[in-house]
Scaffold this motif. Structure first.
Motif, PDB file in Angstrom:
ATOM      1  N   ASP A 263      34.598  32.801  37.768  1.00 35.13           N
ATOM      2  CA  ASP A 263      35.263  34.021  37.306  1.00 35.13           C
ATOM      3  C   ASP A 263      36.423  33.730  36.371  1.00 35.13           C
ATOM      4  O   ASP A 263      37.318  34.564  36.230  1.00 35.13           O
TER       5      ASP A 263
ATOM      6  N   ARG B  33      42.581  39.444  33.860  1.00 34.70           N
ATOM      7  CA  ARG B  33      43.511  40.162  34.743  1.00 34.70           C
ATOM      8  C   ARG B  33      44.930  39.675  34.545  1.00 34.70           C
ATOM      9  O   ARG B  33      45.895  40.449  34.564  1.00 34.70           O
TER      10      ARG B  33
ATOM     11  N   SER C   7      37.402  36.405  33.918  1.00 28.93           N
ATOM     12  CA  SER C   7      37.955  37.577  34.583  1.00 28.93           C
ATOM     13  C   SER C   7      39.370  37.302  35.095  1.00 28.93           C
ATOM     14  O   SER C   7      40.250  38.157  34.999  1.00 28.93           O
ATOM     15  N   VAL C   8      39.602  36.117  35.619  1.00 25.76           N
ATOM     16  CA  VAL C   8      40.945  35.763  36.089  1.00 25.76           C
ATOM     17  C   VAL C   8      41.924  35.787  34.917  1.00 25.76           C
ATOM     18  O   VAL C   8      43.035  36.306  35.018  1.00 25.76           O
TER      19      VAL C   8
ATOM     20  N   PRO D 262      38.620  35.988  43.435  1.00 23.17           N
ATOM     21  CA  PRO D 262      37.726  35.409  42.430  1.00 23.17           C
ATOM     22  C   PRO D 262      37.217  34.045  42.875  1.00 23.17           C
ATOM     23  O   PRO D 262      37.722  33.460  43.825  1.00 23.17           O
ATOM     24  N   THR D 263      36.219  33.537  42.166  1.00 18.71           N
ATOM     25  CA  THR D 263      35.748  32.185  42.403  1.00 18.71           C
ATOM     26  C   THR D 263      35.765  31.435  41.076  1.00 18.71           C
ATOM     27  O   THR D 263      36.126  32.006  40.048  1.00 18.71           O
ATOM     28  N   ARG D 264      35.339  30.164  41.096  1.00 18.03           N
ATOM     29  CA  ARG D 264      35.473  29.327  39.885  1.00 18.03           C
ATOM     30  C   ARG D 264      34.784  29.932  38.677  1.00 18.03           C
ATOM     31  O   ARG D 264      35.272  29.832  37.572  1.00 18.03           O
TER      32      ARG D 264
END
Lengths: 227, 281
Positions: free
Chosen positions: B257, B264, B260-261, B253-255
């Motif tokens: 996201d 999950r 989404s992080v 992931p990136t910042r």
């Protein structure tokens, strides 16, 4: 072939002309590995695992951009030719690209009109025999798709009058009345491609007979495998 | 044992099985075929073979608890009853991927300029500004607030647009809500995404609008949702693995996201197994 020879094998994944510089991305397959095939603007061939490391969307939905980058269709992440390193994340334009984000790349070689890919991470360069896989001046009749394992195709080619050659999985024989070079690709467990090159002229009656005979060859091999 | 999973996140929760209208009909849930009908008095019934399943009708949909012992009530949806809102059912559309990936796509803004150009975003306005994500301790729901993204104006003639403000809410692993600026300056429109899990790699995506809009026709609103969905569907159906990995380093992931992080991690913490991929070696 022994297992280490298979992993070191160079797989003929596509005709070279099908993958155009800086233009399209072609789906490729080799021993169950899905590939995204493309060329940078300078023509250098790229064979990447067909999966963006961000959210695993297939690279084949993306596009070649800036001449030497592949942009993923989902979030536009850009990866550079050669290393496969991510060089741009559009959601954070000012941020330097993260070092650890990389497309998985495979070694490639153009030879005898085909694009070849080696799946093994380290290994020998493309052997000189690849260049002999197809005689100069021949034309690609078609790539035949067979819904059988590569082992079934190998077993069927000799009974159909094909002889193996110096190049691994490259066979010579006759289809219609024309001489044919058949390059076998083990694509997936029940999917094989047979690239059929011939000296018959494109559009000629001889070429039409090659095509008819090729379809018959496929029917025979698939029918035999299903018993 | 019926059903394709024994994951309590699925068996002990309320799963949508489609609209409360259009009965009797059959539908698929967790690998099984259900028969849905109502009595003359409107009481809904859901049958798996001869077995009656626990079912309720809420928000215009039927919800089934497959294991019969719901761990919690169905989420609150106050906008559904709010005066002045129009409720538009945009129908159920099939997607061949784990529902977890569909929810994650629904929560994501970074894809707007690439998947929904000229509708929800436009290159070069690709930046995702920092936003806030929290898990509400009382409801165990995820809320993403202070989200904003550049959206083109209706006219495609000029490169004009403005920042649109969003909030996101995840009520269940397979249910989420999006709130965005409406025609009324002080109210947000709500879009509910309720996923019916057919199996680990297939869902039916039901979308419900709760809008302040006296101008657009139902057909226009539905057509827009279907256009957006039609752009997402080929992306969703082309994940190299259909199930979502909750472990391992296959996906980075990136910042931008953050939602989404959080999603999950929230799934990991509840021991989610259905629709997930085991980590590769």
């Amino acid at each position: 072939m022994n297992p280490s020879a298979i992993s070191q094998a160079w797989h003929p994944v596509a005709p070279s002309a099908e993958v155009r510089a800086g233009a399209n991305i072609v789906a490729g397959f080799a021993q169950g590995q899905e590939l995204a095939l493309w060329r940078a603007a300078d023509g250098s061939p790229q064979a990447w695992e067909n999966r963006c490391p961000h959210r695993s969307v297939r690279f084949t939905l993306g596009q070649v951009t800036g001449g030497d980058r592949l942009a993923c269709a989902y979030h536009g992440w850009q990866y550079e030719a050669g290393s496969g390193a991510c060089v741009r994340i559009p959601a954070h334009p000012a941020m330097p690209a993260p070092r650890n984000v990389c497309a998985k790349t495979f070694a490639t070689a153009d030879a005898a009109g085909m694009l070849w890919v080696r799946l093994a991470a380290g290994g020998a360069e493309a052997p000189p025999e690849l260049a002999d896989a197809v005689p100069a001046g021949w034309h690609l009749a078609r790539t035949l798709t067979l819904r059988v394992a590569a082992s079934e195709v190998r077993a069927a080619l000799a009974p159909h009058g094909f002889a193996s050659t110096e190049t691994p999985d490259a066979w010579q024989g006759t289809l219609g009345e024309s001489t044919v070079a058949a390059l076998l690709l083990d694509a997936q467990p029940q999917l094989s491609f047979l690239h059929l090159w011939t000296d018959a002229a494109p559009g000629s009656d001889a070429m039409a007979r090659v095509h008819r005979a090729a379809r018959q060859l496929r029917s025979d091999i698939e029918a035999a495998a299903s018993h | 044992m019926p059903f394709v999973t024994d994951d309590p996140n699925m068996l002990d929760d309320w799963l949508v099985v489609g609209p409360a209208s259009g009965l009797p009909r059959t539908t698929r849930l967790l690998g099984e075929t259900l028969h849905l009908h109502t009595d003359a008095d409107g009481t809904p019934h859901a049958l798996l073979g001869n077995d009656a399943l626990t079912v309720q009708s809420r928000y215009g949909f039927l919800w089934v608890c497959p294991g019969g012992r719901p761990a919690r009530p169905l989420f609150a949806f106050p906008e559904y009853e709010e005066p002045g809102r129009r409720i538009v059912d945009c129908g159920g559309l099939g997607v061949a991927v784990s529902g977890l990936r569909v929810i994650e796509n629904f929560l994501d803004m970074a894809h707007f300029p690439f998947v929904h150009p000229d509708y929800l975003g436009k290159v070069p306005h690709t930046e995702v500004a920092k936003y806030n994500v929290e898990v509400d301790a009382a409801t165990d729901e995820i809320w993403a607030t202070d989200c904003r993204f550049w959206q083109p104006r209706a006219s495609a003639a000029h490169d004009t647009g403005s920042e649109v403000f969003y909030k996101y809410r995840v009520m269940q692993p397979f249910s989420a809500m999006l709130y965005k600026s409406s025609h009324r300056p002080d109210r947000l429109d709500a879009i509910g995404l309720f996923l019916q899990p057919v199996d680990d790699e297939h869902v039916i995506a039901h979308t419900l609008l709760a809008y302040f809009d006296d101008v657009s026709t139902d057909a226009e609103l539905i057509a827009f949702q279907h256009t957006i969905f039609g752009q997402d569907k080929p992306i969703l159906e082309n994940h190299a693995f259909k199930r979502m990995p909750l472990e391992g380093r296959a996906e980075t992931p990136t910042r931008g996201d953050t939602t989404s992080v959080t999603y999950r991690r929230w799934l990991r913490e509840r021991g989610m197994r259905f629709g997930t991929a085991r980590a590769a070696a």
